[in-house]
Design an enzyme around this catalytic site. Structure first.
Site: not given
Ligand code: F6R
Length: 613
Positions: A101, A491
């Site tokens: 990954n 969303k």
């Molecule tokens: C949209 C969504 C993404 C995350 C973004 C940040 O529904 O989930 O926009 O908010 O990729 O991800 P994290 O919060 O994990 O840093």
């Protein structure tokens, strides 16, 4: 971004790997594969394009038995989604088989080096290059897996979490990490590795986090860690307990994770609020190291995050500026690296991330550290990279979030920022005790008010029918409602594939109005009493150009006559309306996605944890 799993024990490895991959499918789902060691000389590799179910079907007709193996679900970076590019990859003689990954940025240069040494390549992937580089060092120097892995790591630029099987070490699975998440877990006579906790929760909740530039091996009864010098560092590693229930990674009575997670919000928010209130209902950040004295000393707040977490920051910054008397600056983490503004040494940088692994966000944290700015992580995953490197961590208690589109983590991040802002305002003497108490009281009503919105889900489900055939949807709002509308718009677009944008309502007349006609739906959010009349004028502007309008407002206002459809939410302190407004808009996005026959949990081209730049 891709998910990896590894298993070594007494059970049939393929079952454990496939279950783990299903749990990690949110990390990537364009192709998948497993490699199972059937005996010391034979490794069976099975891969397929598409979702994990395709792989499960393919494997069900094959007789693969072995108790050691590795697996991968892919979100393609180098090379299109295809069976040949799917992992696991292998050296030509199957001496090294691996899954990866991350991204190897200098793979082209490494490939040329290997081509000069008579290696050939069957795929377009950077992973095949990395596996063959390890094989090259292993054979050239006859130095064993640890040193071969370390030599390859030193030569590779980019990020990786790797799981490897070596022909000569058939009782071990090897791993290495830089930049991409990797956890290791030990059961009774069995060991596991995975990109993320949900893959392993049904087996164990005790995990080791692998740090950058560490490698090691798992076997049935032993886990070993080594540093870049090849020294054994196993004694320095700490076992972390994850307090998530195994059941929390199942869909339960719901058809999709997303709707389950929408419904989990009242409980998740309650838990998150309770974590930051003491027994006298005072806000308590001291238990995470943030004292009132420290809060008082702050004279600026920076907020860095991506996507929905950034949208939380946009709401939070407005609340901070409204009640604390100090400025808050919000920046997309992915853009912050290109900015060179002077950083205030008395500022606190708030880093918001559900996963705690988003690369851009993590880099923003590192940039703050380099500038000697203290950092507070608001994060949902205990032990994640961002929480390990931040000065302070305020966890959100949303539980595992599996659907790609965030819902409950967003809502929990919001309440942490509300509570933080109130604590900051109080410690700075900007609000008195009665305002402090009444703001806390207002926040405590959020879960029950969300319940009441969820009880009216069917109204939103019907309204979604109005969106299913739309090509363009605009969200408009002012102030906090504008910040909220950005999340609502994201969303809708990410899970329904309908083009949608969010505009500050006052900006419509500066350009966007030219796009409005009978085919366009505008969703107007107007929950702020002092901005209400201006918003009504904007609705009228849209209506008079033929646009259709869904308005969303609190139940003490009435704009039904002005709009085509209306959504109401319970009245609450205007500072906290985003927590309520987002619920019907999440439902609207969900039911629009369902109405279009899309799987809302796995929108195309997206992955949950974005560990590349
Ligand atoms: C949209 C969504 C993404 C995350 C973004 C940040 O529904 O989930 O926009 O908010 O990729 O991800 P994290 O919060 O994990 O840093």
């Amino acid at each position: 971004m891709c998910g990896i799993v590894g298993y070594i024990g007494n059970n049939n490895a393929k079952d454990v790997l496939l279950e783990g991959l299903k749990r990690l499918e949110y990390r990537g789902y364009d192709s998948a594969g497993i490699a199972v060691r059937c005996d010391s000389s034979l490794v069976e590799i099975v891969k397929s394009e598409g979702k994990i179910d395709n792989l499960v079907k393919k494997i069900s007709s094959l007789n693969i038995n072995g108790t050691k193996g590795i697996g991968h679900s892919r979100w393609s970076t180098h090379g299109k989604p295809s069976e040949i590019n799917a992992h696991p990859h292998h050296s030509d003689d199957y001496n090294v088989v691996g899954v990866h990954n991350g991204i190897i940025e200098n793979y082209q240069e490494l490939k040329e080096k290997l081509l000069r040494h008579d290696y050939s390549f069957y795929s377009e992937t950077d992973t095949e290059v990395l596996i063959k580089l390890i094989d090259y060092y292993y054979k050239k120097y006859n130095i064993g897996p640890v040193d071969a892995i370390n030599k390859a790591i030193v030569r590779s630029r980019g990020s990786f979490a790797l799981a490897l099987m070596f022909k000569d070490y058939s009782d071990q699975i090897w791993f290495a990490k830089k930049g991409s998440p990797l956890i290791i877990a030990k059961g009774e006579g069995e060991s596991f590795l995975a990109s993320d906790v949900p893959a392993l929760l049904s087996y164990t909740n005790k995990v080791y986090y692998v740090d950058d530039f560490e490698c090691g091996s798992i076997s049935k009864n032993e886990i070993k860690f080594y540093d870049l010098n090849g020294d054994d560092i196993t004694d320095t590693k700490k076992l972390v307990s994850i307090d998530w229930e195994a059941d929390s990674v199942n869909k339960g009575i719901y058809p999709y994770y997303m709707i389950k997670e929408i419904h989990e919000q009242p409980e998740a928010i309650k838990e998150t609020i309770n974590a930051y209130l003491d027994k006298n209902n005072n806000i308590d950040f001291l238990h995470i190291g943030i004292s009132e004295k420290y809060l008082k000393s702050l004279d600026e707040i920076y907020i860095y995050a991506c996507g929905s977490a950034y949208h939380v920051g946009l709401v939070g910054a407005q609340i901070i500026e409204n009640i604390t008397g100090i400025n808050a600056r919000v920046e997309l983490a992915s853009e912050f690296k290109y900015r060179n503004y002077h950083m205030n040494p008395n500022a606190l940088a708030i880093i918001i991330s559900q996963s705690g692994e988003t690369k851009d966000t993590y880099e923003a944290l590192l940039k703050c550290k380099e500038s000697n700015i203290k950092t507070l992580a608001i994060c949902n995953v205990k032990g994640s990279t961002i929480t390990r490197d931040a000065d302070f961590t305020a966890l959100t208690y949303a539980g595992p979030e599996i659907a790609v589109a965030t819902t409950k983590a967003y809502s929990c991040q919001l309440v942490v920022l509300y509570l933080f802002s109130i604590a900051l305002a109080f410690s700075k003497g900007q609000i008195d005790i009665s305002r402090y108490r009444s703001l806390i009281e207002d926040i405590s009503t959020i879960p029950q008010k969300i319940e009441s919105i969820l009880n009216n889900e069917s109204t939103i489900q019907s309204l979604a029918q109005r969106l299913v055939n739309k090509k363009d949807v605009f969200f408009i709002g002012r102030g906090i409602d504008y910040a909220l509308s950005m999340e609502a718009s994201l969303k809708l677009k990410e899970i329904s594939y309908i083009h949608s944008d969010s505009y500050a309502a006052g900006e419509l007349k500066h350009g966007t109005l030219s796009l409005i006609d009978e085919s366009v739906m505008v969703i107007a959010i107007l929950t702020q009493p002092d901005l209400f009349e201006k918003m009504v004028s904007n609705i009228v502007e849209v209506k008079s150009r033929g646009g259709k309008v869904i308005s969303l407002t609190t139940d003490n206002f009435n704009v039904q006559v002005k709009s085509d459809y209306n959504i109401t939410i319970p009245t609450i302190n205007p500072l906290f309306t985003p927590s309520l407004s987002i619920i019907p808009l999440q439902l609207l996005a969900y039911y629009t996605s369902i109405g279009k026959g899309i799987d809302p949990d796995k929108p195309k081209n997206l992955a949950k944890s974005v560990t590349v730049e």
